[in-house]
Design an enzyme around this catalytic site. Structure first.
Site, mmCIF file in Angstrom:
data_model
loop_
_atom_site.group_PDB
_atom_site.id
_atom_site.type_symbol
_atom_site.label_atom_id
_atom_site.label_comp_id
_atom_site.label_asym_id
_atom_site.label_seq_id
_atom_site.Cartn_x
_atom_site.Cartn_y
_atom_site.Cartn_z
ATOM 1 N N ASP A 1 -9.004 -3.928 -6.261
ATOM 2 C CA ASP A 1 -8.775 -3.052 -4.516
ATOM 3 C C ASP A 1 -9.511 -1.652 -4.888
ATOM 4 O O ASP A 1 -8.698 -1.125 -5.964
ATOM 5 C CB ASP A 1 -6.876 -2.970 -4.810
ATOM 6 N N SER B 1 1.010 -0.889 0.281
ATOM 7 C CA SER B 1 0.213 0.277 -0.455
ATOM 8 C C SER B 1 0.951 1.061 -0.045
ATOM 9 O O SER B 1 1.805 1.566 -0.582
ATOM 10 C CB SER B 1 -1.419 -0.226 1.233
ATOM 11 N N HIS C 1 -7.960 -5.227 -1.390
ATOM 12 C CA HIS C 1 -6.471 -4.062 -1.126
ATOM 13 C C HIS C 1 -5.716 -5.411 -0.529
ATOM 14 O O HIS C 1 -4.406 -5.007 -0.127
ATOM 15 C CB HIS C 1 -6.822 -3.543 0.230
#
Length: 332
Positions: free
Chosen positions: A273, A187, A308
Site C-alpha cells: 500500500d 483508508s 491499498h
C-alpha cells in the site's frame, strides 16, 4: 507495486515512540464539548432505495459546531428488534453516495449509518451532500491541506468531530442497541474509525483498514501518493511551513487516538500500500489501548501482495466473522 515499507518481521515489531502535542487531550476535550448537543438528530426522512429487503432513511445530524451533516441509515426490512449498529466512514474524496450502494452490514443483520464527508464527494463515487462552511481556511484546495497551518482551522478537526457526533446520532435512531456500536472504515474512513475508537470510550468495537493519518510523518517521507502527496505538494510551495504543518498533524495522528482506545479492534493492511503505508497501521495496532488500562483485544491481518485495496472482500468476510465473535449474532 513492490513492497516498499518495512519488511513484515519488522512491521510486527514496529512500535515508534509517541510524538504528540502535550495538550492533545485538552484540545479534543474542548473541541468535542463545543459540538456536543442533547438532541443530535436534526431530521430523519424515509428514503426510497428501490430495494425490498432493507429500509433506508435520509438522516441529518449535528456535527462540528452543530453544523448539519448528512448520512444514510439502513437496516433489514421488517426487523423489529434492537440491532447492533455499525457507523461507517467513507474514503478520501468520496461522499455518502446513494442509499443502495453499501449494503453489506444491513444484510449481515446490523443497523448501518453511513456518514457523509463534509466538503468532499467530488473525486469519485456518487457524490456527497454536506458542505464545509470552513473550507476557505488558509491551505490548499484539497481536504488534506485545508487549514493545515493551524490545528483549530484544520479540515480533519471538523471531520473527526463529525465522526464522533455520528455515534451520538446513531444511538438516537430507532431500533439501535446503544451498547453495541461499531466504528468501521477503510483508508480515510479507517483513520476516522480509529479516531472514534480513541474519543468514544464506550464503543463496542472498531474495524480499521488501511488507515489514513497513521504514522503521518513517516508516511510523508515514504510516499507522494494520495492525500500525503497533497500535503507534500503544498509544503513544496510553502517552504518553511513544515513546523506549523507537523504541529497541526500531531493533533490528528491515528497512533495517538489508538493509545486512548478501549474497544476491541480488527485491523487490515496491504503490504504494498503506497497510499497509506502499512507501518502506520502496525504502529497503531501495537500501541492500541496502552493508555487506558483496558487491554482491549486487537488483531491485524496483512495481505503481502495487495496495495491499498488490501484484502478486499476476503477481508470483509474476516471482519464479519470477527465481529460476530465480539458482539454475538446480530439481533441476538
Amino acid at each position: 507495486m513492490p513492497a516498499f515499507d518495512l519488511p513484515l518481521d519488522e512491521l510486527q515489531r514496529h512500535r515508534p515512540e509517541p510524538d504528540e502535542p502535550v495538550d492533545f487531550d485538552a484540545f479534543w476535550q474542548a473541541t468535542l464539548k463545543s459540538s456536543a448537543h442533547p438532541e443530535p438528530l436534526i431530521r430523519v426522512r424515509p428514503a426510497d432505495s428501490g430495494l425490498r429487503l432493507v429500509e433506508s432513511w435520509d438522516v441529518t445530524f449535528r456535527g462540528y459546531a452543530g453544523e448539519p451533516v448528512r448520512a444514510w441509515y439502513t437496516r433489514p426490512a421488517d426487523e423489529g428488534e434492537l440491532l447492533p449498529a455499525v457507523v461507517e466512514f467513507a474514503g478520501y474524496g468520496r461522499g455518502r453516495g446513494l442509499p443502495h450502494e453499501r449494503l453489506t452490514w444491513a444484510n449481515a443483520g446490523y443497523a448501518h449509518l453511513l456518514m457523509d464527508n463534509r466538503g468532499q464527494g467530488d473525486q469519485y463515487g456518487s457524490g456527497g451532500a454536506t458542505p464545509d462552511p470552513h473550507a476557505a481556511a488558509p491551505g490548499g484546495p484539497g481536504p488534506a491541506v485545508r487549514g493545515l497551518l493551524d490545528p483549530h482551522d484544520y479540515h480533519y478537526r471538523r471531520l473527526i468531530t463529525d465522526a464522533v457526533c455520528a455515534v451520538a446520532a446513531l444511538r438516537a435512531l430507532p431500533g439501535v442497541d446503544r451498547d453495541r456500536i461499531v466504528a468501521v472504515g477503510n483508508s480515510q474512513g479507517g483513520g476516522l474509525a480509529l479516531a472514534v475508537a480513541g474519543l468514544v470510550p464506550d464503543l463496542a468495537a472498531a474495524l480499521v483498514t488501511a488507515p489514513l493519518l497513521c504514522g503521518i510523518r513517516r508516511a510523508l517521507d515514504l510516499t507522494d501518493a494520495g492525500p500525503y502527496g497533497e500535503i507534500a505538494a503544498y509544503l513544496a510551495v510553502h517552504r518553511g511551513a513544515e513546523g506549523a504543518a507537523y504541529r497541526t498533524l500531531g493533533y490528528v495522528e491515528g497512533i495517538s487516538f489508538a493509545r486512548r482506545a478501549h474497544a476491541p479492534a480488527h485491523f487490515g493492511v496491504g503490504l504494498r500500500d503506497m497510499v497509506c503505508p502499512p507501518s502506520g497501521a502496525y504502529a497503531a495496532c501495537h500501541r492500541y489501548g496502552e493508555l487506558t488500562g483496558a487491554n482491549p483485544g486487537r488483531e491485524i491481518h496483512a495481505y503481502p501482495f495487495n496495495g491499498h485495496e488490501h484484502g478486499d472482500a476476503v477481508h470483509v468476510r474476516r471482519q464479519m466473522a470477527w465481529l460476530r465473535g465480539v458482539l454475538g449474532s446480530a439481533g441476538a
